[in-house]
Every structure is written in structure tokens, then in C-alpha cells.
Design an enzyme around this catalytic site. Structure first.
Site, PDB file in Angstrom:
ATOM      1  N   HIS A 249      -1.277  -8.141  -8.527  1.00 38.24           N
ATOM      2  CA  HIS A 249      -0.133  -7.373  -9.040  1.00 38.24           C
ATOM      3  C   HIS A 249       0.028  -6.069  -8.259  1.00 38.24           C
ATOM      4  O   HIS A 249      -0.623  -5.076  -8.589  1.00 38.24           O
ATOM      5  CB  HIS A 249      -0.321  -7.081 -10.525  1.00 38.24           C
ATOM      6  CG  HIS A 249      -0.240  -8.318 -11.354  1.00 38.24           C
ATOM      7  ND1 HIS A 249       0.954  -8.841 -11.791  1.00 38.24           N
ATOM      8  CD2 HIS A 249      -1.195  -9.170 -11.784  1.00 38.24           C
ATOM      9  CE1 HIS A 249       0.734  -9.946 -12.475  1.00 38.24           C
ATOM     10  NE2 HIS A 249      -0.566 -10.174 -12.483  1.00 38.24           N
TER      11      HIS A 249
ATOM     12  N   CYS B 207       2.080 -13.478  -8.910  1.00 38.55           N
ATOM     13  CA  CYS B 207       1.258 -14.160  -9.909  1.00 38.55           C
ATOM     14  C   CYS B 207       1.855 -15.529 -10.270  1.00 38.55           C
ATOM     15  O   CYS B 207       1.828 -16.432  -9.460  1.00 38.55           O
ATOM     16  CB  CYS B 207       1.043 -13.252 -11.111  1.00 38.55           C
ATOM     17  SG  CYS B 207      -0.351 -13.767 -12.084  1.00 38.55           S
TER      18      CYS B 207
ATOM     19  N   GLU C 107       2.390  -4.132  -8.491  1.00 36.75           N
ATOM     20  CA  GLU C 107       3.217  -3.224  -9.288  1.00 36.75           C
ATOM     21  C   GLU C 107       2.420  -2.362 -10.260  1.00 36.75           C
ATOM     22  O   GLU C 107       2.965  -1.440 -10.852  1.00 36.75           O
ATOM     23  CB  GLU C 107       4.268  -4.034 -10.063  1.00 36.75           C
ATOM     24  CG  GLU C 107       3.743  -4.934 -11.183  1.00 36.75           C
ATOM     25  CD  GLU C 107       3.258  -6.312 -10.714  1.00 36.75           C
ATOM     26  OE1 GLU C 107       2.943  -6.444  -9.518  1.00 36.75           O
ATOM     27  OE2 GLU C 107       3.181  -7.218 -11.551  1.00 36.75           O
TER      28      GLU C 107
END
Ligand code: XMP
Length: 582
Positions: free
Chosen positions: A161, A75, A163
Site C-alpha cells: 500500500h 493489493c 498510500e
């Protein structure tokens, strides 16, 4: 991992740790010499609430890129790498908050094991428009042409993202980076060891001192209570405070649970005190601060009575992440990062005399649940849906009054009963003021959009909290009614999700979208039902519900409560909205 203050820093850490990768979070200004001395195998640049075009944007040591070790930017990290290498970063055509559809080159080692189309989670306003010279684009989404790039399969950037749990195969990307690209060795992490170490830590810190533990009855505080009682036994007193903002019959249940667990217990009914302190308060954070302060005052009173010098709380990782600013999480930026003041973290008054112990502050909710099971808490507690410490105050727009609390309690019982069938992670009712504007600029800009269902858009006057691009936003709620009194049945679920994406992504002031399901003229209040699916409560997607069934519930609620003017279901992902209203 270099921490640029992103909300998901701990998600990255947790995903890597669970996959057996040793990871350390450091300040983004860390010197490359230190990294070399520590023998790092690779570096991740986290996301953060910044734009590379901010005045003095946070940046890393440029030497980092010359070390020859693999680097992955996520990001803001992705935009920063592109910017530092001469690429062009710009404000996107519109923001992307929530899910997006990724097309990727799965021949690249970073994407090994993935298909060529994957769902990913986004939260950004800026995009990399032109990658730096020599960088190869390896994934794109409809809004981000450069959703991923690489330089020689050593430097990588991802706009999305990997994660968060809503990027379903994101963990594969992080594992590929760690094991295939950085060639890290695997190590083991387990809850058994955590439990042992946590009990020892409490024992060592407290010795023979006494402590009070704040127990709301939720999984976090009940688990913390059991863990702490293993460490200090009868020196622990559990305190349950009824602040008048609990759900129907909840305090009675909590008291009976705590007795069954064999804990020393003090019950305080402070409902009148809390409700009168909240009188006339509209602003969301002010409400949270008042509640936080009164909680501590009540705990301090009990602590004096039982001779305790410590306060133990069931604070968990997302509470800390969302209610601290970037700088408190090791970066030195003075803005951004704070999503909401959780009563038990940023809401603690500065003059608090009790010493604070938070044995679960490293854990995410699903980890707390497995710890709760391990400690033998009954399933109705270990699997219980979360309920925020400030209680129904988080679900009432505008001033909290006894009338609103009573109404919301009643309505919530019915809404929970209906939503339970879908087994969402969290589900509840919220109460808003029925003050809608139709002709505002916002409704007009929604009317201009080519949404699949023709809708009448209304803007609610209430303030609500959202999260966009790692930053907190105070935004507006939009309710959408199908044109000509039609129903939502002809609109597919994916199109409803795309519609909320479009609205929250392109209109900065909007952070919540509600599908109206029943309405009538008059009525002071409106009810919004919310149900979300999430693993760690950091990102969330609305649960797919049957609108026809919910409309019938809405009509019955409107018939029973003349104060109600509309009923709807919130269809916003997190981001752009938080799970709770404020
Ligand atoms: P948000 O609304 O931030 O919520 O998306 C994420 C999760 O945290 C819960 N929540 C709180 N829990 N004190 C708590 O104990 C708080 O002040 C608080 N605010 C939000 C929320 O219910 C959700 O599960």
C-alpha cells in the site's frame, strides 16, 4: 480510481489530492466509455476485502486494459489485473499484515527517486504467485515474490500500500504514477478554501434553524463546534454528555473548555443510564450500538428543549471508512469492509429524528488538527490524542462494570504518565480478564515457531477486534512471556515487530500480540498498555518504548492493585490489530 471497497481508498485520494492530482472515486463497474468521456489520464484499481477466487469476485470492465491509458492496481487491484491476464493468484504461505521489507528495481519510472530497499506496508492473504506472460517483476518482499509488476511500464500492480503513511516513501510512487506515467497536470488544494467552503455549506443548509453539537472535548468535536458556531452563531448549542466512560476528571475539563470558547452549553450526566444499559454485555459491537443509541436519545432530549432540528457531529473520514461497508462507499458488495461500528456513524439508530450535519467528514486527523490551529483552538486541544466516543468501553474486554471502569481510570493515569515521554500519537491502558490458556492449540503453534526469544505463549479468552486484508476480524490476544522468567532486554525492537508479524500473519485467529512485562499468580484482570505512532490512524506501528521502565511500572501497578494479575505492552501493528481493543 475504481473503488473495490478497500479501507485505504480515501488515503489514496487524499495523498493524490495533496500532491496536486485531481482524482475521482467511482464504482468499480464504471463503463470504459464514461472514463473516455471524462478524459481520464490514468486509472487506479483500489484494494478490497476480496479474493479473486471468491464466488463472483468484483471485477472491472476488461475493455479498460485496451484503452492504452496507464493503470495501477493496488493489493486486490494488483491481484485482479494479474488474474485477468492469465497470471496465478494463490493464498500466500502466510498473511502479511504490517511492515515488510521491499527490494525494488529503482530504474523503473514508477520507483524513480527511491532506494533499492524500502519499507512498505502490507495487508493481504493472497499473493500473485506467477505474473502473467510478458509482465516483469519489479519488486519483491520475503513473503511476496511478486510485490510489484509491470507490463511495458503502462500497466502496474503493487501488492503493498503506497498510500498509507507507514510506507514512508509510498507517496513518491503515487506521484511518479500520476506525473511521470499518466502525465497529469498539477492543481492546488488548501485548508483556507476548505474552511471557507465548510462554513458556507453549514450556513446554507441550516439557514436560521437551530442545532445541537455533540462535544466530547476531543479535537474533532471541538473543531466542528467552533466551525459550526462561525456559521450559525447563537443558534448552536454544545452538548457534553458524561456517559460514565470518560477518563479521570475529563468531563470537568471539557465543560470548562466549552465555556471558555463562549459556546452555549448543556451538560448532561447520564453515567448511570449508560452503565446500567451496558450491564452484562460482552459482544463488542453490541456495546457500541447501545452507546450510540443512548447518545442520540440524550441529544434528542436536549434538542427538544432548545428547539433544534439539526445534530452536528465531528465525524471524520476514518470513522466513516471503518464503519461502513464497501457498498456504502459506492460498491455494491454485501460483505466485508466494515471494521468497527463507530458510535457516530454506523451506531446511529435508524429512527433518528434529527437532521445530521458532519462538516469534517472528508478530513483526516492531521487535517483536522491544522484546521483547529487555524480556528484558534488552544494547543492542548488541537494536538490532543484521540479518545473514542464510546470512551473506556472500547478499552475494556468483556462486560463493562463500574468496578472495571474505576480501576481502568486509575491505572490509565499512571500508564499515560509513563508513555507520554515517547510522544506517541495515541497511548492508553486497556483492561482484560486474566483468563489465560496455555495448552491450547494456539500456544502450541506459537511454540513451534522459531522466534528469536524463547517465549511461553498464553491465549487470553477475551474477544478483540482486528483488521486483516481490509476485513474486520474478531481475534484472540496472545501474551508472550520470555522463558525462564527472563526479560525482553536481549530482543531487539525490530525482532519484536517481526515476531508479531509472524504470529498474526500465520495464525488466522490471532490479531493481537502482547509482550508480558510483569505477572503473578491470581488477580482477576490484566492491564495492557498501548502506544502507537500514526499520522492518520488508519495504519499504526507500536511506539518503541523502554521495556525495563515499563516493567517497573507494571510491578508497581500489580503491587497497588490486588485485582491485577499481569501487565504487558501491546506490540501489534494496525493491521493486524485495530488501535482500540474493541
Ligand atoms: P481503531 O481502533 O479503529 O481506531 O484502529 C482508529 C482511531 O479511531 C478512534 N476510535 C473512535 N473514535 N468513536 C470515535 O470517536 C469510535 O467509536 C471510535 N472507535 C475508535 C481510536 O481511538 C483511534 O484514534
Amino acid at each position: 480510481m475504481l473503488d473495490f471497497g478497500g479501507q485505504y481508498v480515501r488515503n489514496i485520494e487524499r495523498t493524490l489530492l495533496e500532491k496536486g492530482v485531481s482524482v475521482e472515486i467511482v464504482d468499480y463497474k464504471v463503463s470504459t466509455r464514461l472514463l473516455l468521456r471524462r478524459g481520464v489520464k490514468g486509472v487506479i484499481l483500489s484494494g478490497g476485502p476480496y479474493s479473486v477466487y471468491d464466488k463472483n469476485p468484483p471485477t472491472c470492465d476488461p475493455q479498460l486494459f485496451r484503452l492504452g491509458i496507464p493503470i495501477l492496481g493496488l493489493c486486490y487491484g494488483h491481484q485482479l489485473i494479474a488474474h485477468l491476464h492469465g497470471g496465478l493468484v494463490k493464498k500466500g504461505r502466510r498473511g502479511e499484515y504490517g511492515f515488510s521489507e521491499l527490494s525494488l528495481d529503482n530504474r523503473n519510472p514508477l520507483f524513480h527517486g527511491l532506494s533499492s530497499k524500502e519499507i512498505c506496508w502490507m495487508s493481504h492473504g493472497d499473493v500473485v504467485e506467477t505474473p502473467p506472460k510478458g509482465f516483469k517483476v519489479i519488486a519483491s518482499t520475503p513473503e511476496s515474490e511478486v510485490a510489484a509488476y509491470t507490463l511495458e511500464n503502462r500497466i502496474y500492480g503493487l501488492q503493498f500500500h503506497p498510500e498509507v503513511s507507514h510506507t514512508p516513501n509510498g507517496h513518491v510512487i503515487l506521484e511518479n504514477f500520476a506525473f511521470k506515467i499518466c502525465e497529469c497536470a498539477r492543481f492546488e488544494w488548501d485548508i483556507e478554501r476548505f474552511t471557507f467552503e465548510a462554513v458556507e455549506k453549514v450556513k446554507k443548509a441550516l439557514g436560521n434553524a437551530r442545532a445541537v453539537i455533540a462535544v466530547s472535548g476531543g479535537v474533532d468535536s471541538s473543531t466542528a463546534a467552533l466551525l459550526a458556531s462561525k456559521a450559525i452563531g447563537r443558534n448552536l448549542t454544545a452538548v457534553h454528555i458524561d456517559h460514565g466512560l470518560m477518563r479521570e476528571g475529563e468531563s470537568v475539563e471539557v465543560v470548562s473548555l466549552l465555556k471558555k470558547l463562549g459556546l452555549n452549553l448543556v451538560f448532561v450526566d447520564a453515567s448511570e443510564r449508560f452503565l446500567s444499559a451496558l450491564e452484562g454485555v460482552c459482544e463488542s459491537d453490541k456495546k457500541r450500538l447501545i452507546i450510540g443509541k443512548l447518545f442520540i436519545e440524550e441529544f434528542e432530549k436536549v434538542a427538544r428543549e432548545v428547539g433544534a432540528e439539526w445534530l452536528i457531529q465531528g465525524t471524520i473520514a476514518p470513522d466513516v471508512i471503518e464503519s461502513t461497508r464497501g457498498e456504502a462507499r459506492r460498491t455494491d458488495r454485501g460483505h466485508g469492509g466494515l471494521i468497527k461500528i463507530h458510535h457516530n456513524v454506523a451506531g446511529l439508530p435508524s429512527g433518528m429524528k434529527l437532521k445530521l450535519m458532519e462538516p469534517l467528514s472528508q478530513l483526516f486527523k492531521y487535517q483536522v488538527r491544522s484546521l483547529a490551529r487555524k480556528l484558534g483552538l488552544p494547543a492542548h486541544i488541537s494536538e490532543r490524542q484521540p479518545f473514542p466516543g464510546p470512551g473506556l468501553a472500547c478499552r475494556i474486554a468483556g462486560p463493562v462494570t463500574a468496578e472495571k471502569v474505576t480501576l481502568l481510570r486509575k491505572v490509565n493515569v499512571k500508564v499515560e504518565e509513563e508513555l507520554e515521554r515517547y510522544k506517541p500519537s495515541q497511548y492508553f491502558a486497556m483492561l482484560v480478564n486474566n483468563l489465560k490458556a496455555r495448552e491450547s492449540k494456539l500456544s502450541a503453534s506459537i511454540a513451534e515457531k522459531h522466534l528469536e526469544t524463547h517465549v511461553k505463549a498464553y491465549v487470553l479468552q477475551d474477544e478483540s477486534v482486528g483488521v486483516k486484508g481490509d476485513s474486520r476480524v474478531l481475534g484472540r490476544i496472545i501474551t508472550l512471556e520470555p522463558e525462564d522468567c527472563g526479560s525482553w532486554s536481549s530482543t531487539s525492537w525490530i525482532n519484536i515487530l517481526r515476531m508479531q508479524n509472524e504470529v498474526t500473519g500465520s495464525i488466522a485467529e490471532v490479531c493481537r500480540v502482547v509482550a508480558s512485562l510483569a505477572w503473578r499468580d491470581g488477580g482477576k484482570y490484566g492491564v495492557i498498555a498501548r502506544a502507537v505512532d500514526t499520522l492518520d490512524y488508519m495504519t499504526a506501528i507500536p511506539t518503541r518504548v523502554d521495556f525495563a521502565r515499563l516493567s517497573r511500572l507494571g510491578e508497581s501497578l500489580l503491587n497497588h492493585h490486588e485485582e491485577l494479575g499481569f501487565f504487558g505492552f501491546e506490540v501489534t501493528t494496525k493491521p493486524a490489530a485495530t488501535i482500540e481493543l474493541i
